[in-house]
Structures are given as structure tokens and as C-alpha cells.
Write an enzyme that holds these catalytic residues in place. Sequence first.
Site, PDB file in Angstrom:
ATOM      1  N   LYS A  55      -1.990  -0.527   8.694  1.00  0.00           N
ATOM      2  CA  LYS A  55      -1.164  -1.095   9.757  1.00  0.00           C
ATOM      3  C   LYS A  55      -2.151  -1.466  10.865  1.00  0.00           C
ATOM      4  O   LYS A  55      -2.048  -1.017  12.010  1.00  0.00           O
ATOM      5  CB  LYS A  55      -0.130  -0.038  10.201  1.00  0.00           C
ATOM      6  CG  LYS A  55       0.929  -0.538  11.144  1.00  0.00           C
ATOM      7  CD  LYS A  55       2.003  -1.370  10.460  1.00  0.00           C
ATOM      8  CE  LYS A  55       2.992  -1.900  11.487  1.00  0.00           C
ATOM      9  NZ  LYS A  55       3.890  -2.927  10.981  1.00  0.00           N
ATOM     10  N   ASP A  73       2.278   8.686   0.779  1.00  0.00           N
ATOM     11  CA  ASP A  73       3.386   9.598   0.487  1.00  0.00           C
ATOM     12  C   ASP A  73       4.658   8.788   0.237  1.00  0.00           C
ATOM     13  O   ASP A  73       5.368   8.965  -0.757  1.00  0.00           O
ATOM     14  CB  ASP A  73       3.556  10.520   1.714  1.00  0.00           C
ATOM     15  CG  ASP A  73       4.474  11.688   1.444  1.00  0.00           C
ATOM     16  OD1 ASP A  73       5.019  11.781   0.327  1.00  0.00           O
ATOM     17  OD2 ASP A  73       4.661  12.511   2.361  1.00  0.00           O
ATOM     18  N   ASP A 132       6.364   7.375  -3.734  1.00  0.00           N
ATOM     19  CA  ASP A 132       7.737   7.712  -4.155  1.00  0.00           C
ATOM     20  C   ASP A 132       8.539   6.447  -4.430  1.00  0.00           C
ATOM     21  O   ASP A 132       9.316   6.379  -5.373  1.00  0.00           O
ATOM     22  CB  ASP A 132       8.446   8.542  -3.083  1.00  0.00           C
ATOM     23  CG  ASP A 132       8.348  10.036  -3.360  1.00  0.00           C
ATOM     24  OD1 ASP A 132       7.384  10.431  -4.054  1.00  0.00           O
ATOM     25  OD2 ASP A 132       9.213  10.795  -2.903  1.00  0.00           O
TER      26      ASP A 132
END
Length: 351
Positions: free
Chosen positions: A186, A242, A246
Site C-alpha cells: 500500500k 493474513d 484466506d
Amino acid sequence: MKIAVLPGDGIGPEIVAQAVKVLNALNIDLQLQEAHIGGAGYDAEGDPLPASTLKLAQESDAVLLGAVGGWQYDTLPRDMRPERGLLRIRKELGLFANLRPALLYDELASASTLKPEVVSGLDIMIVRELTGDIYFGQPRGITTLANGEREGINTMRYTESEIRRIGRVAFDIAMKRNKKVCSVDKANVLETTELWRQVMIELSKDYPEVELSHMYVDNAAMQLVRAPKQFDVIVTGNIFGDILSDEASMLTGSIGMLPSASLDQNNKGMYEPSHGSAPDIAGKDIANPLATILSAVMMLRYTFNDEANAQRIENAVKKTLAQGYRTGDIYTDGTKKVKCSEMGDAVVAAL
Ligand code: NAD
């Protein structure tokens, strides 16, 4: 090749038994030794990571783990909970690189919530940094300001060397795959990730064959569901990884199919399925053991550099799926529903 086998809790013992069966069927020189972790460690020795388990893991070349956790442990003091054993062993072994493949077998294309044409042939490797970032940075905590209002603080930080070592893992893996790395950051708003991007660009000079691209994390989250097949290797920090890993795992439809590896500097690793201990189906011999069997494949590939045997097992898994064997979580009409142990037997037979 010395392997610490830590079945853990819930479905852990059932699924690990299948992976052990498959490893033994290879007929190669493996020394497997079992120990307790998680709730099983607490029950047996009063500690979710007993000292004897940690010692065994430290002395082994690799660790094969099932899963930890269970309702009966939810009321224990935080330090004694099963998950704490897992966090401690990762930290003690210095496992900084988390590898999570999202690979969709053609036979399971209809198990995904996305359209088959979007996901069929999907093969992504997410490389997530595991020991730094906002999860560990100081200062942190909840304080009370002078005006009495409470404030929560976490700190996102990465040193150059931390970025470089996870970057190397990603580039090395890309060299064995399709030679594309997408670094997710980012950098437009976070200086930590501005540095991340600079270091990745510097590192890429050592890997002229690898095509490096950059993507902001919000766009990456969107692209993963829009056109996931554009990715080969994704490398990113702890918190972005993380969340994205997922998200990527669900592209494949079943959590019961997804392995993972966590590696240290020397490619010593801990290998475990991406799912948890599934207490709702524990003890019934119905869990899907393939994520654990595929974790053993990653162990052969990344710690033992034994690509031939890694591929033998992978092919056996593909053959088993092509023959129509399915555990309940991936079962569809017209396929053969089997138990956890029968799936293990089918993979051994296919080997
Ligand atoms: P979970 O992954 O254990 O289960 C989620 C759902 O997926 C359940 O319905 C379960 O039956 C199903 N499932 C999971 N693995 C499966 C398999 N191999 N085959 C078929 N179905 C499968 O997650 P949860 O329910 O949120 O957590 C249960 C326990 O596991 C908790 O104590 C949690 O803390 C722990 N946990 C451990 C790990 C780990 O050991 N790495 C990871 C996540 C959760």
C-alpha cells in the site's frame, strides 16, 4: 530425514495418520517421531508446547503438524490455550516465511463459489511474511489520553533485511514456477510498504528472469476474485498476507484441500493444513486428509528437496480425485464418498 510428527487436537490425529501412511509408503529413509502439542500437550504435560516437544522439533529437520484447539480448552488461561502452543513453536523455530498455495484440481472446479471458467487451472502461491509487521511492531497497546479518551495503538514496521529475506523466498519459489512475482503493498499511503516496494525492486535485479509487478492491496483483493489466474507468486507482509491468503483459499472451494508451509532461514519448516481442528467432525473418521497429505508434499519439496517423491504423491492425489474418491466436504453427486482413512488408503494405492 528426521520429522517431528505433532498430531494435536480434534481431527489432527486422524488426518496426520493418513499423511504418515503415505510417507511410509514411499519407502524412503524417514525417521518419524510423535509428540504432543496444543490441547493434547496440555492434557499430557500441562503445557500446550511441552519442553520435550519443542526439543524434538528443534532437533528435527521438519515438523508435520495436524491442528490444535477444542471447545474444552476455551476457558483455560490464555497462556495455556492450544493456539498459544502453535504461536510459540512458530516463534521458537524462527519460521518467518509462510507459503500457502491456492491450487484448484480440475475435478473440483465445481466446488468453488466462483464460476469454473474463472478458477479452473488456478495455481497461486502466496508468500506471507510471518514474524514482523503490525502484529509485532512496538509501541502497541491501549492507553488513556489526557482527556480521558482511550486510544489503541499498533505499529507497522519492517526493516530492510526482513523485507529482503522474505523477498528472496518469493523470488526463489518463482524460479521453480512460472517466474512471476506480484508484490502487494500500500505504497501510496504507507511508508513501511514504500520501503517494501523499493527493496523488492532492488532484489529483483538478482533475478533477471523473474517478472516483478506491484499491486496495491485493495486492488489485489479485488483481482483475486475477478481474475485470479493472472497470479503466479504473490509476496506480501504479515497483515495483508493474513487476509489475502484466506481469500485465495476460498477460491478453491474447500479448506480441506489446502496445505501450508512455514520456513526458517535454512528451509527447515513446519508443515500443516490451513484448516483448524474441526471439533464438529473430530473422531468420526470423516475429515478430508488431503490438505495434510499435500503438506507432506510441501515438506518433501521445500525442506528435503525431493521433487521426485513430492510429485509422486501429488500425482497420486490427482489420480485419487480422478477416480472419484471424495470425503464429505468435497462430495458431489456421482462421486464416491469415502472416510478419512479410506482416502488415505486410496492415495497409497494410487502411489
Ligand atoms: P476449522 O478450520 O477447524 O473448521 C471450519 C469448518 O471447516 C468446520 O465446519 C470443519 O468441520 C470444516 N473443516 C475443517 N477442516 C476440515 C477437513 N479437513 N475436512 C472436512 N472439513 C473440515 O475452524 P474453526 O471451526 O474456526 O476452529 C476450530 C478450532 O480449530 C478452534 O479451536 C480454532 O482455534 C482451531 N484452529 C486451529 C488452527 C491450527 O491449528 N492451525 C487454525 C484455525 C483454527
